[in-house]
Scaffold this active site. Structure first.
Site, PDB file in Angstrom:
ATOM      1  N   CYS A 165       0.809  -1.279   0.088  1.00  0.00           N
ATOM      2  CA  CYS A 165      -0.073  -0.018  -0.034  1.00  0.00           C
ATOM      3  C   CYS A 165       0.756   1.213  -0.198  1.00  0.00           C
ATOM      4  CB  CYS A 165      -0.911  -0.105   0.994  1.00  0.00           C
ATOM      5  SG  CYS A 165      -0.220  -0.674   2.746  1.00  0.00           S
ATOM      6  N   HIS A 221      -1.840   6.809   4.947  1.00  0.00           N
ATOM      7  CA  HIS A 221      -0.829   5.757   4.881  1.00  0.00           C
ATOM      8  C   HIS A 221       0.287   6.334   4.119  1.00  0.00           C
ATOM      9  CE1 HIS A 221       0.411   1.084   5.583  1.00  0.00           C
ATOM     10  NE2 HIS A 221       1.073   2.128   6.511  1.00  0.00           N
TER      11      HIS A 221
END
Ligand code: NAG
Ligand code: NAG
Ligand code: NAG
Ligand code: NAG
Length: 588
Positions: free
Chosen positions: A86, A147
């Site tokens: 990710c 993130h």
């Protein structure tokens, strides 16, 4: 919501009083220019696999809303993430650049930002398309997962925060959803066999120390107290540490922020999907009268899995299937809001996943598969070269130019969204840096039928594991694997360590590289050999040259995953309540 820059933009002033006839007369040219600027609604799902979506061949899971985007717009069948994890994948998506260019590619085994109280993240001088849209007067919001870091400096400062990367409004988690965020106490640490072995060693050690202690107590042996007690204490700590760490992981990592404030900690998963949908609906409602960019970035379908009561047990595929169907419902709710506001015709909609389904995700509790299904593709999350890790189920809709039911089979990249969005918004792409993405519109409208990406490079952390080559003629798309992860015997995954690694003993090197024609063999089943393909050597040397050229274009930059940059610093921990017991519930 930030109002900065509004006064200085005549276009915005015009729209905010658009009902005023006087203004219509005063600035008609600005208004008509305003009218043609599209809105952008981008969805990113977490860990969704290629085979998890109806229109990508899954006939037992229900994703009518995603399928609807494809049938009203286009399906990209060969759309690639820049990484199989990710953090780097998202960095590339937002900047249009390979993660290695921004230092978002790890040299070691931790390829995502593991905690939020550290200094790694998307550098301040990297420009996201959100920043460029915002500068042009767009209202911008990120709802959901970020993130890409929080603080740059040990002293704080939030320079990696979404608000400082082009998003006026942020509601969501600055990090990611973790298995530890669930209420069932499951943890990835428990899932790793390494942890099991480690625990056994510790127990054996402790048992040994205890018997020594007992024998000493009974006067059977002669050892000194101090070393013995030290040993026992150490053992206890070694066993207790992961436990304590896990108990604390939930409040520390499982948090929602609204802009710079902690909103909920730890978050409750049950209603998270409707909660995030509500935030997106509110944003659309408030900004319907001006160009906006909404990035709805799901915490789903990553573990910990969660669903509202309504979706629990509804799908044919257990908890994971329920999560997919709830995610699809959320997509539908947001699309409906566009319809209701009459914005669908002028909103560019795009949906993709950050990386492939995580095949090693299996619940310890009941053995259910909790990771995605990569369909016709081999491998999955964490496996940088195999298409299961990087080829993403992707659909988009842009009624102005894209014919309903368009299918693009040419290789494209998530980095392409950057120049595509900017062009649709009539903005220039930055000229002071390498942009790896290419405008998608020519392929989508059919003015071109060959991708601009002659080569696409597939990184595992900071190492190149594979490269894809689209020759200008012919129906083949070649992929050469220089390294592939070592799978557990008899499987196609790294179950022992939970996630495949990029280097050392964890990979097999291939010289000559393993070659596949992914256009005709998407599962990468039958390696091409010099015997089966007379041009083998030529293809390999062309790919080698493509990789070399790419490498020579990469500058050395600070690595955001250096140990210094991922070190947890308690004083940087976002915390509501009293550290270390961070706790508050959303009152909004
Ligand atoms: C559909 O998706 C589910 C959930 O990932 C999976 O278990 C199933 O095998 C998929 N079916 C097909 C036909 O791909
Ligand atoms: C979302 O909004 C609806 C309608 O306003 C409301 O009924 C619902 O409780 C909200 N849900 C959450 C989780 O905030
Ligand atoms: C698409 O490909 C065909 C055959 O390769 C070619 O003849 C045609 O001109 C191409 N069309 C465009 C728009 O480039
Ligand atoms: C950002 O700054 C770093 C450190 O000064 C530099 O190495 C890098 O090239 C810069 N990146 C861009 C896109 O300007």
């Amino acid at each position: 919501m930030a109002e900065g820059g509004m006064e200085s933009s005549p276009a915005v002033c015009c729209v905010s009083v658009r009902s005023s006839l006087l203004f219509l007369l005063l600035c008609p040219s600005v208004l008509s220019q305003q009218d043609v600027r599209p809105n952008f609604l981008l969805f990113m799902v977490d860990d969704l696999g290629y085979g998890d979506v109806g229109c990508f061949g899954n006939d037992t899971i229900r994703t009518p809303n995603i399928d609807r985007i494809a049938s009203e717009g286009a399906k990209l069948t060969h759309h690639l993430a820049a990484a199989s994890m990710c953090t780097p994948s998202r960095a590339a998506f937002l900047t249009g650049r390979y993660p290695v260019r921004s230092g978002m590619a790890a040299h070691h085994g931790i390829r995502y930002l593991p905690n939020i109280a550290s200094t790694g993240g998307l550098p301040p001088n990297e420009t996201t398309f959100a920043t460029l849209l915002k500068q042009a007067g767009y209202a911008t919001a990120l709802i959901g997962k970020w993130h890409l870091g929080l603080h740059c400096a040990s002293t704080g400062g939030l320079c990696h925060h979404p608000n400082n990367h082009g998003f006026d409004y942020f509601y969501g988690t600055p990090i990611t959803n973790f298995r530890e965020c669930g209420e069932d106490g499951e943890s990835i640490y428990y899932m790793s066999h390494l942890y099991a072995i480690y625990k056994q060693i510790c127990w054996a050690y402790l048992a040994g120390a205890a018997s020594l202690l007992l024998m000493k107590f009974l006067g059977k042996i002669h050892v000194r107290w101090l070393p013995l007690l030290t040993l026992v204490t150490l053992c206890t700590l070694v066993i207790a540490f992961p436990k304590v760490f896990l108990v604390q992981l939930r409040p520390w990592n499982c948090l929602l922020m609204e802009n710079e404030k902690v909103a909920e900690q730890p978050y409750s998963l049950r209603d998270l999907t409707p909660n995030l949908v509500n935030k997106s609906l509110k944003f659309i409602d408030e900004n319907a009268g001006r160009p906006f960019f909404l990035f709805h970035s799901f915490l789903k379908v990553h573990t910990a899995l969660f669903a509202t009561k309504e979706f629990e047990g509804r799908s044919l595929h257990g908890r994971y299937g329920d999560n997919i169907e709830e995610m699809d419902w959320a997509v539908g709710r947001i699309l409906d809001a566009l319809d209701q506001k009459g914005l669908s015709h002028k909103t560019f909609v795009y949906l993709t996943s950050d990386n492939g389904g995580h095949v090693e995700e299996i619940s310890v509790k009941d053995g259910q598969r909790e990771g995605g299904h990569n369909g016709i593709l081999r491998g999955g999350k964490g496996m940088a070269g195999w298409d299961g890790g990087i080829r993403m189920p992707t659909v988009l809709r842009w009624p102005k130019d894209i014919r309903p039911g368009t299918v693009v089979d040419e290789p494209t990249s998530q980095m392409d969204v950057f120049p595509t969005v900017l062009r649709l918004a009539q903005l220039n792409t930055p000229a002071d840096r390498v942009i790896d993405g290419r405008d998608l519109m020519p392929l989508l409208t059919g003015t071109k039928n060959l991708t601009d990406h002659r080569f696409l490079i597939h990184y595992c952390g900071s190492r190149i594991h594979a490269a894809r080559y689209r020759p200008p003629t012919g129906g083949s798309i070649w992929k050469a694997h220089y390294a592939t992860p070592k799978w557990d015997p008899g499987t196609e995954g790294c179950y022992e360590i939970f996630l495949c690694q990029c280097r050392g003993d964890y990979v097999n090197h291939h010289d000559p590289p393993l070659l596949f024609d992914v256009a005709n063999d998407p599962f990468e089943r039958s390696p091409i050999t010099p015997e089966s393909e007379p041009k083998f050597a030529e293809i390999i040397s062309t790919i080698d040259k493509g990789v070399k050229d790419h490498m020579s274009s990469v500058e050395q930059v600070e690595n955001q995953f250096s140990l210094r940059n991922i070190l947890w610093r308690p004083w940087l921990q976002p915390c509501c309540g009293h550290f270390p017991f961070c706790s508050c519930t959303d009152v909004a």
